[in-house]
Write a protein that holds these residues in place. Structure first.
Motif, PDB file in Angstrom:
ATOM      1  N   ILE A 123       0.828  -1.205   0.000  1.00  0.00           N
ATOM      2  CA  ILE A 123       0.000   0.000   0.000  1.00  0.00           C
ATOM      3  C   ILE A 123       0.869   1.264   0.000  1.00  0.00           C
ATOM      4  CG2 ILE A 123      -2.060  -1.035   1.069  1.00  0.00           C
ATOM      5  CD1 ILE A 123      -1.089   0.039   3.764  1.00  0.00           C
ATOM      6  N   LEU A 126      -0.405   4.428  -1.593  1.00  0.00           N
ATOM      7  CA  LEU A 126      -1.655   4.956  -1.043  1.00  0.00           C
ATOM      8  C   LEU A 126      -1.451   5.803   0.214  1.00  0.00           C
ATOM      9  CD1 LEU A 126      -3.711   1.606  -1.207  1.00  0.00           C
ATOM     10  CD2 LEU A 126      -3.412   3.311  -3.023  1.00  0.00           C
ATOM     11  N   LEU A 134     -10.092   5.368  -1.551  1.00  0.00           N
ATOM     12  CA  LEU A 134      -9.650   3.973  -1.646  1.00  0.00           C
ATOM     13  C   LEU A 134     -10.805   3.042  -1.966  1.00  0.00           C
ATOM     14  CD1 LEU A 134      -7.430   3.822   1.579  1.00  0.00           C
ATOM     15  CD2 LEU A 134      -6.715   4.468  -0.736  1.00  0.00           C
ATOM     16  N   GLN A 138      -8.575  -1.927  -0.662  1.00  0.00           N
ATOM     17  CA  GLN A 138      -7.492  -1.061  -0.188  1.00  0.00           C
ATOM     18  C   GLN A 138      -7.742  -0.612   1.249  1.00  0.00           C
ATOM     19  OE1 GLN A 138      -7.710   1.834  -3.354  1.00  0.00           O
ATOM     20  NE2 GLN A 138      -5.978   0.942  -4.465  1.00  0.00           N
TER      21      GLN A 138
END
Length: 367
Positions: A123, A126, A134, A138
Motif C-alpha cells: 500500500i 496509497l 480507496l 485497499q
C-alpha cells in the motif's frame, strides 16, 4: 505456553445466556477460526477477548496474563473490523501511525514501522490518500496495516471480508493466509463463511447457540463431524443426508438405497460398532457430494446406483448434479465432461469408505 486460553466463559443478558461456558486454548502462532451461523455468539466471544464486552463468568488469559477485567488498551491486542473503522479525515499514513502516536512511539520508529507495514501489504502508493479515495480492498489493507503496526500478542478479525465482492474476498483471503504464514502471528478470526474457515484456519471452533459444537483442525472437522449440524455447516455444497433402513444380514449391517425403479442393498464395511443397534431401524446416511461420482473404475468399498437426474449445475472444474435417493434430493460432484441430461438415468458410484451415520432423532454421529 498458550497464546490464548478461555476458561468457562459465560455471557448473560438479563435472563438470557448468550455464551454457555466456552473453553478453548490456542498456542502462539496459531490461526483460530470462530465459525457459525448468525446469532451463535462468535462475535460476542471475540468482543469479550478484546475487552469490548464485559465477562459474566469465567476467565480470559493472553499469554500468562489474566486479562478478564483489563481495558482493551491494556490487553496487547489489535482488532480489524468488518467496517474498516478508519479515520476519514486522516491519510493512510496517519491512520497507520495513530496508535503509535498514542503510545508515544518516537517519530523515527513510526516511520520505519509505516514503511515496513506498507511494503508488506503493498500500500506504499496509497500512504498520502484518504479513505474515501480507496477501494474496499485497499481500505481493508489499511485496517490490517494499522493493526500490524502495533505488533500485538494477538490479532482479532471480525468478519473482515464480508463487505468485499466475491473476487476480492478470495484475493484478500489469500493475502491474510500469506501474512500469517510469513509473520507467524496469532490470529482469532470470526466468520460465518465456512470456506474462509476451511482455507484460513489452523484450528476451527464451530459454534451454535452459544456453545462450541466441535473444535479441531479443519480437515478433521470436515471428515469427522460430531453431528448433523456440523456436517451440514462445514462444506459447500453441504453433506447429503439420506434416510435409510438398516438390516443385519449374515452378521453384517446393510442399508437400502433406492432411486427410480432401482433398489440396491449396500453392506457397510467400516468398523462402526454403534451401527449394530440400528438393525431393522432407520438411520441417516451422511455422504459428501464428492463421494458420489460418475461410474468408472470400481473402488474397493463402493456402491453402484442408476439415478434420475433432476438438476445440472456446471461450475467449471466440475459439475454438480442433483438426483433423488431414498426420496431426498442428493447432490453429486462429477467430472465436467461426464455425460448427464435432466430426466435421464445416470450411473453413479457411491464411495462408502468415508460415509458417516447419524441418529435420526438426536442427529448425533453414530460411532
Amino acid at each position: 505456553m498458550h497464546a490464548l486460553k478461555i476458561q468457562n466463559i459465560e455471557k448473560i443478558y438479563g435472563k438470557v445466556k448468550v455464551l454457555k461456558g466456552i473453553d478453548l486454548e490456542i498456542q502462539p502462532g496459531q490461526f483460530l477460526i470462530l465459525v457459525g451461523p448468525s446469532g451463535c455468539g462468535k462475535s460476542t466471544l471475540l468482543n469479550m477477548i478484546a475487552g469490548l464486552e464485559p465477562v459474566s463468568n469465567g476467565n480470559i488469559f493472553i499469554g500468562d496474563r489474566d486479562v478478564t477485567h483489563l481495558d482493551p488498551k491494556d490487553r496487547d491486542i489489535a482488532m480489524v473490523f468488518q467496517s474498516y473503522a478508519l479515520y476519514p479525515n486522516m491519510t493512510v499514513r496517519q491512520n497507520i501511525e495513530f496508535g503509535l502516536t498514542i503510545r508515544k512511539t518516537e517519530k523515527s520508529e513510526q516511520k520505519k514501522i509505516v514503511e515496513k507495514v506498507s511494503k508488506l501489504l503493498q500500500i506504499e502508493p496509497l500512504l498520502d490518500r484518504k479513505p474515501k479515495q480507496l477501494s474496499g480492498g485497499q481500505r481493508q489493507r489499511v485496517a490490517m496495516g494499522r493493526a500490524l503496526a502495533r505488533d500485538p500478542s494477538i490479532f482479532l478479525f471480525d468478519e473482515p471480508l464480508s463487505n468485499l465482492d466475491a473476487k476480492l474476498r478470495v484475493e484478500m483471503r489469500g493475502e491474510i493466509k500469506e501474512l500469517h504464514q510469513r509473520e507467524g502471528t496469532t490470529i482469532v478470526y470470526v466468520t460465518h463463511d465456512q470456506i474462509e474457515a476451511m482455507t484460513l484456519g489452523d484450528v476451527i471452533a464451530v459454534m451454535k447457540d452459544g456453545e462450541i459444537q466441535q473444535f479441531g483442525p479443519p480437515q478433521d472437522i470436515y471428515d469427522n463431524p460430531r453431528n448433523q449440524f456440523i456436517a451440514s455447516f462445514m462444506g459447500s455444497p453441504s453433506m447429503n443426508f439420506i434416510p435409510c433402513q438398516a438390516e443385519k444380514v449374515n452378521g453384517v449391517i446393510q442399508i437400502s438405497l433406492e432411486s427410480g425403479n432401482e433398489k440396491v442393498k449396500v453392506p457397510i464395511k467400516q468398523n462402526i460398532k454403534g451401527l449394530e443397534a440400528y438393525a431393522d431401524k432407520s438411520i441417516i446416511l451422511g455422504i459428501r457430494p464428492e463421494q458420489i461420482t460418475q461410474q468408472g473404475e470400481d473402488k474397493p468399498d463402493s456402491a453402484k446406483l442408476n439415478c434420475d437426474v433432476e438438476l445440472i449445475e456446471p461450475t467449471g472444474p466440475d459439475t454438480l448434479v442433483t438426483v433423488r435417493i431414498n426420496g431426498v434430493k442428493t447432490v453429486c460432484r462429477i467430472h465436467p465432461t461426464a455425460e448427464s441430461k435432466v430426466d435421464k438415468l445416470m450411473p453413479l458410484l457411491l464411495d462408502m469408505s468415508k460415509v458417516v451415520f447419524f441418529d435420526p432423532d438426536t442427529q448425533e454421529r453414530v460411532y
